[in-house]
Design a protein around this motif. Structure first.
Motif, PDB file in Angstrom:
ATOM      1  N   TRP A  99       0.626  -1.074  -0.030  1.00 17.68           N
ATOM      2  CA  TRP A  99       0.163   0.020   0.051  1.00 17.68           C
ATOM      3  C   TRP A  99       1.026   1.479   0.113  1.00 17.68           C
ATOM      4  O   TRP A  99       0.344   2.148  -0.316  1.00 17.68           O
ATOM      5  N   ALA A 100       2.109   1.276   0.144  1.00 20.48           N
ATOM      6  CA  ALA A 100       3.028   2.219   0.263  1.00 20.48           C
ATOM      7  C   ALA A 100       4.121   2.416  -0.823  1.00 20.48           C
ATOM      8  O   ALA A 100       4.645   3.067  -1.056  1.00 20.48           O
ATOM      9  N   TRP A 101       4.481   0.725  -1.189  1.00 24.13           N
ATOM     10  CA  TRP A 101       5.676   0.906  -1.917  1.00 24.13           C
ATOM     11  C   TRP A 101       5.638  -0.326  -3.087  1.00 24.13           C
ATOM     12  O   TRP A 101       5.191  -1.608  -2.414  1.00 24.13           O
TER      13      TRP A 101
ATOM     14  N   TYR B  77      -4.699  -7.473  -2.253  1.00 23.99           N
ATOM     15  CA  TYR B  77      -4.531  -8.655  -3.009  1.00 23.99           C
ATOM     16  C   TYR B  77      -5.798  -9.206  -3.714  1.00 23.99           C
ATOM     17  O   TYR B  77      -5.962 -10.007  -4.253  1.00 23.99           O
ATOM     18  N   ALA B  78      -6.809  -8.294  -3.493  1.00 29.14           N
ATOM     19  CA  ALA B  78      -8.277  -8.544  -3.987  1.00 29.14           C
ATOM     20  C   ALA B  78      -8.247  -8.971  -5.561  1.00 29.14           C
ATOM     21  O   ALA B  78      -9.127  -9.659  -5.983  1.00 29.14           O
ATOM     22  N   ASP B  79      -7.412  -8.228  -6.429  1.00 25.20           N
ATOM     23  CA  ASP B  79      -7.547  -8.390  -7.722  1.00 25.20           C
ATOM     24  C   ASP B  79      -6.486  -9.550  -8.188  1.00 25.20           C
ATOM     25  O   ASP B  79      -6.158  -9.652  -9.355  1.00 25.20           O
ATOM     26  N   THR B  80      -6.055 -10.514  -7.079  1.00 26.12           N
ATOM     27  CA  THR B  80      -5.165 -11.655  -7.593  1.00 26.12           C
ATOM     28  C   THR B  80      -5.867 -12.859  -6.910  1.00 26.12           C
ATOM     29  O   THR B  80      -6.787 -12.622  -6.192  1.00 26.12           O
ATOM     30  N   LYS B  81      -5.419 -13.989  -7.207  1.00 26.56           N
ATOM     31  CA  LYS B  81      -5.818 -15.530  -6.851  1.00 26.56           C
ATOM     32  C   LYS B  81      -5.061 -15.787  -5.522  1.00 26.56           C
ATOM     33  O   LYS B  81      -5.407 -16.575  -4.793  1.00 26.56           O
TER      34      LYS B  81
ATOM     35  N   LYS C 228       2.737  -3.598  -7.591  1.00 27.56           N
ATOM     36  CA  LYS C 228       2.609  -4.437  -8.531  1.00 27.56           C
ATOM     37  C   LYS C 228       3.228  -5.862  -8.020  1.00 27.56           C
ATOM     38  O   LYS C 228       2.927  -6.785  -8.776  1.00 27.56           O
ATOM     39  N   ARG C 229       4.095  -5.965  -7.132  1.00 30.48           N
ATOM     40  CA  ARG C 229       4.625  -7.057  -6.475  1.00 30.48           C
ATOM     41  C   ARG C 229       3.390  -8.114  -6.249  1.00 30.48           C
ATOM     42  O   ARG C 229       3.910  -9.075  -6.087  1.00 30.48           O
TER      43      ARG C 229
END
Length: 395
Positions: A146-148, A174-178, A151-152
């Motif tokens: 959330w700060a840095w 991480y909501a848009d990942t599995k 995209k990791r």
């Protein structure tokens, strides 16, 4: 940089012949957090075979320690470059040992610079479930996406089988990942946590400029000058600066010497000497700001950086966080006023100290906010770090 130990050609075999849990914790704080998890796991399942690359607290908790990872570190570009061959060899041998002994679960604790690379390598080796193997590879303590470098999360979702977060808002990152991301509570909110700070109305003012030399050089002068202004009206008050030793201690000592009489009443003390007390605090944004907040110590969050660094940093986090202090991020308001960059000046900081000392309001509000923070950071029943790890073990 501390001396780097020799790395054995082959790490010891697991004493039990097989491994249920491998823990990788590369710093003192990680060793401490991981040791609590191991101790709790062994209480419930005493037959677990646990091996670690970590530190002495993991050994005490019951893990077989293959290498102490807390005795060395590299800080600064020159030291990091010179240490590269050591870390490359260490990394390759950890990977070799792990792929040979195939633990059922690998728990990577914080330390993302090493651990996320390790997760990637274990996936490519076909060991982890993410790589269609049988080992669950999980990360305890999420990087601060959330700060840095947000995209990791995509490479983490590719390489990891789960992440246990210590802040309640982090699973949403991480909501848009599995990736299976769960809030497991913050170590500072655990019932057996020993706080490093407590409130004392007769205690010193805490001046806490951070644990890295460059920020200390930027921030500490404003704190010294603010305390000098404050002390004009409160001449019997003293200030305490907690430090991590080494280069930071040298920098603090040098700056105090430069200020001479203006720095009267300011004492230096290593954090390692144990808990401290304070009546108010001027604290750099970071982990210590959360420690201050949970102690119910009123004060302010401060930060200064090189102007270019500040501009670039603010652009990178724009739209993701509204505050720098972690307590303020959690509470979604400036419970601890923030004096950042150009606003980090002696006069307003001294005024804030006077308000904290002379009026009952700031302390009462700090106590209420500390209670709210503790509630936010506490794990729910059934979702402690040890219980989370256990969900990845075979039944």
């Amino acid at each position: 940089m501390s001396a780097f130990p020799s790395i054995p050609a082959h790490f010891d075999r697991p004493r039990a012949g097989e491994v249920d849990v491998l823990v990788v914790a590369g710093e003192h704080s990680g060793d401490q957090h991981a040791a609590k998890v191991v101790a709790e796991l062994l209480k419930v399942r005493p037959g677990l075979r646990i091996v670690a690359f970590g530190g002495p607290q993991l050994r005490t908790a019951g893990a077989q320690l293959l290498m102490d990872m807390t005795t060395f570190s590299a800080v600064g570009i020159v030291e990091i470059l010179s240490a590269y061959p050591f870390y490359r060899k260490l990394f390759s041998r950890i990977v070799a040992w792990t792929t040979q002994w195939k633990p059922k679960v690998v728990v990577l604790v914080d330390y993302p610079g090493l651990n996320l690379r390790l997760a990637n390598e274990l996936r490519k080796a076909g060991l982890s479930r993410a790589g269609f193997g049988e080992t669950a590879v999980i990360q305890y303590v999420s990087p601060q996406l959330w700060a840095w470098k947000p995209k990791r999360r995509f490479t983490m979702a590719r390489d990891l089988d789960g992440v246990g977060t210590i802040f309640p808002f982090e699973p949403a990152c991480y909501a848009d990942t599995k990736l299976d991301a769960r809030f497991v509570g913050h170590p500072f909110a655990e019932s057996d946590h020993q706080p490093g700070l407590t409130y004392d109305p007769d205690g010193p003012v805490l001046l806490l400029p951070g644990s890295r030399p460059k920020p200390v050089r930027k921030i500490f002068p404003a704190l010294v000058e603010a305390f000098a202004l404050f002390r004009q009206e409160h001449p019997k008050r003293r200030a305490l600066v907690l430090h991590t030793g080494g280069e930071v201690h040298a920098e603090l000592y040098r700056l105090l010497a430069e200020y001479g009489d203006q720095a009267k009443g300011i004492d230096l003390r290593p954090v390692s000497e144990g808990p401290a007390v304070g009546c108010a605090a001027l604290v750099s944004s970071g982990t210590m700001s959360l420690t201050v907040a949970l102690a119910g110590i009123p004060g302010a969050v401060v930060y200064r950086a090189n102007p270019l660094t500040w501009i670039v940093g603010r652009r990178l986090i724009a739209g993701r966080v509204d505050n720098l202090g972690i307590a303020n991020i959690l509470l979604k308001r400036q419970a601890w006023p923030e004096y950042l960059q150009g606003a980090c000046e002696p006069a307003p900081l001294a005024a804030r100290l006077r308000e904290c000392i002379e009026a009952p309001g700031p302390r009462a509000q700090a106590v209420a906010d500390a209670g709210e923070l503790l509630s936010l950071l506490s794990a729910q029943s059934g979702s402690t770090p040890a219980e989370w790890v256990a969900t990845f073990l075979p039944k």
